[in-house]
Design an enzyme around this catalytic site. Structure first.
Site, PDB file in Angstrom:
ATOM      1  CB  SER A   1      -0.612  -5.815  -0.539  1.00 22.51           C
ATOM      2  OG  SER A   1      -0.007  -4.698   0.076  1.00 22.51           O
TER       3      SER A   1
ATOM      4  CG  HIS B   1      -1.172  -3.873   4.830  1.00 19.03           C
ATOM      5  ND1 HIS B   1      -2.137  -3.223   4.099  1.00 19.03           N
ATOM      6  CD2 HIS B   1      -0.365  -4.490   3.924  1.00 19.03           C
ATOM      7  CE1 HIS B   1      -1.926  -3.442   2.803  1.00 19.03           C
ATOM      8  NE2 HIS B   1      -0.867  -4.202   2.672  1.00 19.03           N
TER       9      HIS B   1
END
Length: 307
Positions: A91, A197
């Site tokens: 991430s 996300h």
């Protein structure tokens, strides 16, 4: 000769005191934290060392804080002579990986993740959501769970072959988690402030892409594995284009590790606080692969025996 991949953690690996040992022993680390404070306008040294933890964990604070620590760890590895075959990050950790590969400068990296944290915080308040880790099932079964409930919910992080994090609207994530438990699986809600996300932060994704679009990425000094594809590349155009999609796309961590193993990587070094990624890698890679963590200067000593 060992073939090394260096990987960088993101949110969830923080602890009070992270980065302190680097600050005490390295002028380079102190300069980096100064750069991070300048880029973010935040008292990152105080937040990392004194907290409070609730304030450090706020996305708007945590993203520049965790990346500053990741980069301190990388500086230590680079000074120790580590030259990775490839880099990757989980991430927001992908930004640290790009700085390590010199596709972005540290200043660019810190400015971008400061913006990223602010945009995600903004969208989390506008569109509240949740995330839950589903354990004991493969990714296809987790995807089916998401499709079986009403509302916005989808896989967010493919962390291990039997652990996938789901993300989306709070009620939909809770329903999918309850369905998982009914099937005998583990469902653990994560302590996050938004549905990362997921389409719930689509506006943040658009604004982040707009900030990245005019930048010129340098050719990386080693292979980089984008979160969005899990496929190694050294093409700066591909890297940039994939990073522009990263915020709302799943983190393909299993695919990342499998691709690095396919490249012949036999040593993984997690550069950053805690050992979250090291734990995930061990559940994907064979036991013959060495998995290390460097989060403090003293950890560099462990490298000698392996490398």
């Amino acid at each position: 000769m060992a073939k090394v991949a260096v990987v960088f953690p993101g949110q969830g690996s923080q602890y009070l005191g992270m980065g302190q040992a680097w600050m005490e022993t390295s002028s380079q680390a102190r300069e980096l934290f100064s750069l991070a404070e300048q880029a973010s306008g935040l008292p990152l040294i105080k937040l990392c060392q004194q907290g409070p933890m609730e304030e450090l964990t706020l996305t708007v604070n945590l993203q520049p804080a965790i990346i500053a620590v990741d980069l301190c760890c990388w500086q230590g590895l680079a000074a120790a002579g580590i030259k990775p075959h490839a880099v990757a990050g989980h991430s927001v950790g992908e930004y640290a990986a790009l700085a390590a590969a010199e596709a972005l400068t540290p200043a660019q990296c810190l400015e971008l993740i400061t913006l990223r944290g602010r945009l995600m915080d903004r969208d989390a308040h506008a569109h509240p959501g949740a995330m839950t880790a589903i354990m004991g099932a493969g990714p296809e079964e987790v995807a089916a769970l998401c499709q079986a409930v009403e509302g916005e919910v989808q896989p967010a992080n493919y962390n291990t072959p039997s652990q996938t994090v789901i993300t989306g609207e709070t009620e939909a994530v809770a329903a999918a988690g309850a369905l998982a438990k009914d099937k005998g699986l583990k469902a653990i809600p994560l302590k996050v402030s938004g549905a990362w996300h997921s389409p719930l932060i689509a506006e943040a994704g658009k604004d982040m892409a707009a900030a990245l679009e005019p930048l010129s990425f340098a050719a990386p000094t080693c292979l980089h594995v984008p979160n969005t594809t899990g496929e190694p590349t050294n093409d700066p155009t591909v890297i940039k284009n994939q990073l522009m999609k990263q915020l709302t796309a799943p983190v393909r961590w299993v695919q990342t590790i499998q691709a690095l193993l396919g490249q012949g990587v036999d040593v993984f070094i997690e550069a950053g606080p805690k050992t979250v990624l090291a734990g995930l890698i061990k559940k994907t890679a064979p036991s013959s692969v060495n998995v290390l963590n460097v989060q403090e200067p003293a950890d560099l000593e462990k490298l000698d025996a392996i490398l």
